[in-house]
Design a protein around this motif. Structure first.
Motif, PDB file in Angstrom:
ATOM      1  N   MET A 115       8.977   5.699   2.760  1.00 54.03           N
ATOM      2  CA  MET A 115       8.144   6.534   1.898  1.00 54.03           C
ATOM      3  C   MET A 115       6.982   7.109   2.694  1.00 54.03           C
ATOM      4  O   MET A 115       6.402   6.413   3.542  1.00 54.03           O
ATOM      5  CB  MET A 115       7.588   5.733   0.714  1.00 54.03           C
ATOM      6  CG  MET A 115       8.633   5.225  -0.255  1.00 54.03           C
ATOM      7  SD  MET A 115       7.873   4.480  -1.721  1.00 54.03           S
ATOM      8  CE  MET A 115       6.914   3.151  -0.994  1.00 54.03           C
ATOM      9  N   GLU A 116       6.633   8.366   2.409  1.00 56.61           N
ATOM     10  CA  GLU A 116       5.479   8.981   3.043  1.00 56.61           C
ATOM     11  C   GLU A 116       4.252   8.718   2.190  1.00 56.61           C
ATOM     12  O   GLU A 116       4.227   9.039   1.001  1.00 56.61           O
ATOM     13  CB  GLU A 116       5.694  10.481   3.217  1.00 56.61           C
ATOM     14  CG  GLU A 116       4.569  11.158   3.993  1.00 56.61           C
ATOM     15  CD  GLU A 116       4.783  12.643   4.179  1.00 56.61           C
ATOM     16  OE1 GLU A 116       4.979  13.085   5.322  1.00 56.61           O
ATOM     17  OE2 GLU A 116       4.768  13.360   3.161  1.00 56.61           O
ATOM     18  N   MET A 117       3.238   8.137   2.800  1.00 61.89           N
ATOM     19  CA  MET A 117       2.018   7.803   2.074  1.00 61.89           C
ATOM     20  C   MET A 117       0.821   8.384   2.815  1.00 61.89           C
ATOM     21  O   MET A 117       0.823   8.483   4.039  1.00 61.89           O
ATOM     22  CB  MET A 117       1.855   6.289   1.958  1.00 61.89           C
ATOM     23  CG  MET A 117       3.004   5.590   1.265  1.00 61.89           C
ATOM     24  SD  MET A 117       2.829   3.785   1.264  1.00 61.89           S
ATOM     25  CE  MET A 117       1.374   3.596   0.242  1.00 61.89           C
ATOM     26  N   THR A 118      -0.199   8.795   2.057  1.00 65.36           N
ATOM     27  CA  THR A 118      -1.439   9.251   2.669  1.00 65.36           C
ATOM     28  C   THR A 118      -2.383   8.071   2.822  1.00 65.36           C
ATOM     29  O   THR A 118      -2.193   7.011   2.227  1.00 65.36           O
ATOM     30  CB  THR A 118      -2.113  10.331   1.812  1.00 65.36           C
ATOM     31  OG1 THR A 118      -2.548   9.752   0.582  1.00 65.36           O
ATOM     32  CG2 THR A 118      -1.152  11.475   1.512  1.00 65.36           C
ATOM     33  N   ALA A 119      -3.427   8.279   3.618  1.00 70.58           N
ATOM     34  CA  ALA A 119      -4.423   7.223   3.794  1.00 70.58           C
ATOM     35  C   ALA A 119      -5.105   6.898   2.472  1.00 70.58           C
ATOM     36  O   ALA A 119      -5.596   5.780   2.269  1.00 70.58           O
ATOM     37  CB  ALA A 119      -5.454   7.655   4.833  1.00 70.58           C
ATOM     38  N   GLY A 120      -5.124   7.877   1.565  1.00 69.02           N
ATOM     39  CA  GLY A 120      -5.722   7.637   0.259  1.00 69.02           C
ATOM     40  C   GLY A 120      -5.021   6.538  -0.516  1.00 69.02           C
ATOM     41  O   GLY A 120      -5.643   5.846  -1.329  1.00 69.02           O
ATOM     42  N   ALA A 121      -3.712   6.347  -0.259  1.00 71.73           N
ATOM     43  CA  ALA A 121      -2.979   5.281  -0.942  1.00 71.73           C
ATOM     44  C   ALA A 121      -3.527   3.914  -0.541  1.00 71.73           C
ATOM     45  O   ALA A 121      -3.643   3.003  -1.370  1.00 71.73           O
ATOM     46  CB  ALA A 121      -1.500   5.381  -0.610  1.00 71.73           C
ATOM     47  N   PHE A 122      -3.877   3.769   0.728  1.00 67.19           N
ATOM     48  CA  PHE A 122      -4.437   2.500   1.195  1.00 67.19           C
ATOM     49  C   PHE A 122      -5.859   2.313   0.649  1.00 67.19           C
ATOM     50  O   PHE A 122      -6.276   1.179   0.369  1.00 67.19           O
ATOM     51  CB  PHE A 122      -4.419   2.445   2.722  1.00 67.19           C
ATOM     52  CG  PHE A 122      -3.028   2.413   3.283  1.00 67.19           C
ATOM     53  CD1 PHE A 122      -2.323   1.219   3.358  1.00 67.19           C
ATOM     54  CD2 PHE A 122      -2.410   3.578   3.707  1.00 67.19           C
ATOM     55  CE1 PHE A 122      -1.040   1.183   3.865  1.00 67.19           C
ATOM     56  CE2 PHE A 122      -1.120   3.551   4.219  1.00 67.19           C
ATOM     57  CZ  PHE A 122      -0.431   2.354   4.296  1.00 67.19           C
ATOM     58  N   LEU A 123      -6.590   3.409   0.506  1.00 70.41           N
ATOM     59  CA  LEU A 123      -7.908   3.313  -0.124  1.00 70.41           C
ATOM     60  C   LEU A 123      -7.766   2.832  -1.564  1.00 70.41           C
ATOM     61  O   LEU A 123      -8.548   1.997  -2.032  1.00 70.41           O
ATOM     62  CB  LEU A 123      -8.620   4.658  -0.091  1.00 70.41           C
ATOM     63  CG  LEU A 123      -9.964   4.704  -0.837  1.00 70.41           C
ATOM     64  CD1 LEU A 123     -10.984   3.797  -0.162  1.00 70.41           C
ATOM     65  CD2 LEU A 123     -10.495   6.127  -0.931  1.00 70.41           C
ATOM     66  N   ASN A 124      -6.763   3.359  -2.277  1.00 68.43           N
ATOM     67  CA  ASN A 124      -6.545   2.932  -3.656  1.00 68.43           C
ATOM     68  C   ASN A 124      -6.268   1.434  -3.736  1.00 68.43           C
ATOM     69  O   ASN A 124      -6.745   0.748  -4.652  1.00 68.43           O
ATOM     70  CB  ASN A 124      -5.386   3.712  -4.272  1.00 68.43           C
ATOM     71  CG  ASN A 124      -5.745   5.165  -4.552  1.00 68.43           C
ATOM     72  OD1 ASN A 124      -6.924   5.518  -4.618  1.00 68.43           O
ATOM     73  ND2 ASN A 124      -4.744   6.007  -4.690  1.00 68.43           N
ATOM     74  N   LEU A 125      -5.501   0.921  -2.777  1.00 64.55           N
ATOM     75  CA  LEU A 125      -5.259  -0.524  -2.750  1.00 64.55           C
ATOM     76  C   LEU A 125      -6.561  -1.283  -2.507  1.00 64.55           C
ATOM     77  O   LEU A 125      -6.789  -2.350  -3.095  1.00 64.55           O
ATOM     78  CB  LEU A 125      -4.235  -0.854  -1.663  1.00 64.55           C
ATOM     79  CG  LEU A 125      -2.801  -0.358  -1.909  1.00 64.55           C
ATOM     80  CD1 LEU A 125      -1.923  -0.669  -0.707  1.00 64.55           C
ATOM     81  CD2 LEU A 125      -2.218  -0.977  -3.167  1.00 64.55           C
ATOM     82  N   GLY A 126      -7.417  -0.731  -1.635  1.00 58.90           N
ATOM     83  CA  GLY A 126      -8.721  -1.346  -1.406  1.00 58.90           C
ATOM     84  C   GLY A 126      -9.580  -1.336  -2.652  1.00 58.90           C
ATOM     85  O   GLY A 126     -10.301  -2.306  -2.939  1.00 58.90           O
ATOM     86  N   ILE A 127      -9.503  -0.242  -3.420  1.00 61.98           N
ATOM     87  CA  ILE A 127     -10.262  -0.148  -4.675  1.00 61.98           C
ATOM     88  C   ILE A 127      -9.792  -1.210  -5.659  1.00 61.98           C
ATOM     89  O   ILE A 127     -10.600  -1.875  -6.321  1.00 61.98           O
ATOM     90  CB  ILE A 127     -10.114   1.264  -5.282  1.00 61.98           C
ATOM     91  CG1 ILE A 127     -10.842   2.299  -4.412  1.00 61.98           C
ATOM     92  CG2 ILE A 127     -10.646   1.301  -6.715  1.00 61.98           C
ATOM     93  CD1 ILE A 127     -10.533   3.725  -4.788  1.00 61.98           C
ATOM     94  N   LEU A 128      -8.474  -1.374  -5.755  1.00 57.59           N
ATOM     95  CA  LEU A 128      -7.932  -2.395  -6.648  1.00 57.59           C
ATOM     96  C   LEU A 128      -8.370  -3.787  -6.202  1.00 57.59           C
ATOM     97  O   LEU A 128      -8.675  -4.656  -7.037  1.00 57.59           O
ATOM     98  CB  LEU A 128      -6.408  -2.298  -6.690  1.00 57.59           C
ATOM     99  CG  LEU A 128      -5.831  -1.009  -7.285  1.00 57.59           C
ATOM    100  CD1 LEU A 128      -4.306  -1.017  -7.222  1.00 57.59           C
ATOM    101  CD2 LEU A 128      -6.295  -0.823  -8.725  1.00 57.59           C
ATOM    102  N   GLY A 129      -8.406  -4.010  -4.881  1.00 55.63           N
ATOM    103  CA  GLY A 129      -8.868  -5.291  -4.368  1.00 55.63           C
ATOM    104  C   GLY A 129     -10.324  -5.539  -4.693  1.00 55.63           C
ATOM    105  O   GLY A 129     -10.710  -6.658  -5.082  1.00 55.63           O
ATOM    106  N   LEU A 130     -11.163  -4.511  -4.550  1.00 50.82           N
ATOM    107  CA  LEU A 130     -12.582  -4.646  -4.877  1.00 50.82           C
ATOM    108  C   LEU A 130     -12.770  -4.948  -6.353  1.00 50.82           C
ATOM    109  O   LEU A 130     -13.583  -5.810  -6.725  1.00 50.82           O
ATOM    110  CB  LEU A 130     -13.324  -3.358  -4.493  1.00 50.82           C
ATOM    111  CG  LEU A 130     -14.814  -3.294  -4.860  1.00 50.82           C
ATOM    112  CD1 LEU A 130     -15.591  -4.404  -4.159  1.00 50.82           C
ATOM    113  CD2 LEU A 130     -15.387  -1.927  -4.492  1.00 50.82           C
ATOM    114  N   ALA A 131     -12.018  -4.241  -7.198  1.00 52.54           N
ATOM    115  CA  ALA A 131     -12.113  -4.491  -8.638  1.00 52.54           C
ATOM    116  C   ALA A 131     -11.691  -5.921  -8.970  1.00 52.54           C
ATOM    117  O   ALA A 131     -12.305  -6.574  -9.829  1.00 52.54           O
ATOM    118  CB  ALA A 131     -11.243  -3.490  -9.404  1.00 52.54           C
TER     119      ALA A 131
END
Length: 428
Positions: A29-45
């Protein structure tokens, strides 16, 4: 963790094009760096939730039905990988609504996150002005740090909503010095908004400004007679006149004479989508299925033609939600906003002017959902739900006994506490 939350609100608006340019292939799958940021956001939450500095029962309660339906629909989606990505993105929107409820009470009360939202516009505005200078006279739509001009336009709409909320609210406001600067700055934001050429964002911003003029500061009604002068701006006149042409689909797109205007094009697509989902009206075709399926059901989405390449979005969150999650999903999605309105009404007696402005911002956002792919604009949703969460979390702190006992605190910013009750207002 409060510092990380502040940084997210401050910088997310500047990162769209950077993240989009950084594409990574993971498990095919092609993913942007923003996808990893979203995972970081979920982790922070998740970390904020585990710390238990606040309660997120309200954000979870209003989002849970739609999240459950959307998540379950991945099972029958024609694009399961896309469905998983879309589901994680939805969770980040829930997170930004919830995080203001989870930060420590003093930080929640200070107004730092509201300031971060306003300050986040500095870089996009600067880039927009540079873009304007480089393309002056070309007629190109401004997009600044965003992937698409519409994303920039709806972001500006939200920022203007935040500004006029702060000009109205009795709970948190600009100081008198910043108040003098913010009006000309708002004028600059309006100029950039016009140059994005996004009509639905114009309409949403007009709703916000009209609410402010009618219910908050009637002196601004004096500007209403000047509105027709906007028609002399070529960008405005051109975008509005486009709606008068291409209103009927001829069955071909062989030349410019066959082109539909943007709204007629949307209507044709929506009709095609409704016909295609007629066999699955309850739970829809599955999350993220609209774009790939459009290659089959929409006559203008044929990838072999020059006019379009690949699948396209629904250009209406409501149509997309109905197509992908059915009538049940659409009802659950609409209940999110009904719940937000009920919460605003509950706090009207504490901050009537602020509540009025917040209601207008929610209505403007809902109107934008009608005719655009708003859920695809990550920054827009982050700031809309983040701002809504900040205000509702702050209002949730208001208890008569607590308010009476708060002492005056100093805030190292352009916001100052109200003597006696600890609320933010313009300093003398």
């Amino acid at each position: 963790m409060e510092v990380l939350t502040f940084i997210l609100f401050l910088t997310r608006s500047s990162m769209d094009r950077v993240f989009d340019a950084m594409r990574i292939h993971v498990a095919g799958m092609e993913m942007t760096a923003g996808a990893f940021l979203n995972l970081g956001i979920l982790g922070l939450a998740a970390l904020l939730t585990l710390r238990r500095a606040g309660s997120i029962s309200f954000p979870l309660r209003i989002w849970a039905p739609f999240i459950l339906v959307a998540g379950a629909s991945i099972a029958w989606s024609s694009d399961k990988a896309g469905g998983i990505r879309a589901f994680l993105v939805l969770l980040t929107y829930v997170s930004f609504l919830a995080m203001p409820f989870l930060v420590r009470a003093a930080f929640r009360h200070s107004g730092y996150l509201l300031k971060a939202i306003v300050y986040s516009s500095a870089v996009p505005v600067a880039v927009g002005l540079i873009e304007l200078a480089l393309s002056l006279g070309s007629g190109n739509r401004l997009q600044s740090t965003f992937i698409h001009p519409n994303g920039f336009a709806f972001y500006l709409m939200v920022i203007l909503g935040v500004i006029f909320f702060l000009l109205s609210s009795s709970s948190v406001q600009f100081t008198s010095f910043v108040r003098k600067l913010i009006i000309p700055y708002s004028g600059l934001l309006l100029l950039l908004l016009i140059l994005t050429q996004t009509r639905s964002a114009w309409a949403g911003t007009f709703l916000i400004l009209a609410t402010y003029a009618i219910f908050i500061n009637r002196r601004y009604l004096l500007f209403l007679p000047l509105l027709p002068l906007l028609l002399f701006i070529p960008t405005v006149a051109g975008r509005l006149s486009n709606l008068e042409h291409g209103t009927t689909y001829t069955g071909a797109m062989g030349s410019r004479a066959d082109q539909l205007n943007s709204f007629a094009w949307r209507e044709l697509m929506w009709e095609s989508a409704f016909a295609d989902v007629a066999d699955s009206p309850v739970f829809g075709k599955g999350l993220a299925s609209f774009a790939p399926n459009s290659l089959n059901f929409f006559p203008l989405a044929n990838g072999g033609q020059e006019y379009y390449r690949g699948g396209i979005g629904a250009h209406s969150v409501y149509v997309q939600t109905y197509y992908e999650t059915g009538g049940v999903g659409l009802l659950c999605y609409l209940l999110i906003y009904v719940s937000l309105f009920f919460r605003v009404v509950r706090h009207f007696k504490y901050d009537p002017r602020g509540a009025t402005m917040l209601a207008s911002i929610i209505l403007a956002y809902m109107a934008a959902n009608f005719s655009d792919n708003v859920l695809d604009y990550g920054s827009v949703n982050i700031y809309f739900f983040g701002f809504t969460g900040i205000v509702l979390a702050k209002w949730a702190q208001w208890r008569p006994a607590a308010v009476a006992s708060r002492s005056r605190l100093a805030v190292p910013s352009r916001l100052a506490y109200r003597p006696g009750v600890g609320e933010l207002r313009p300093s003398a």
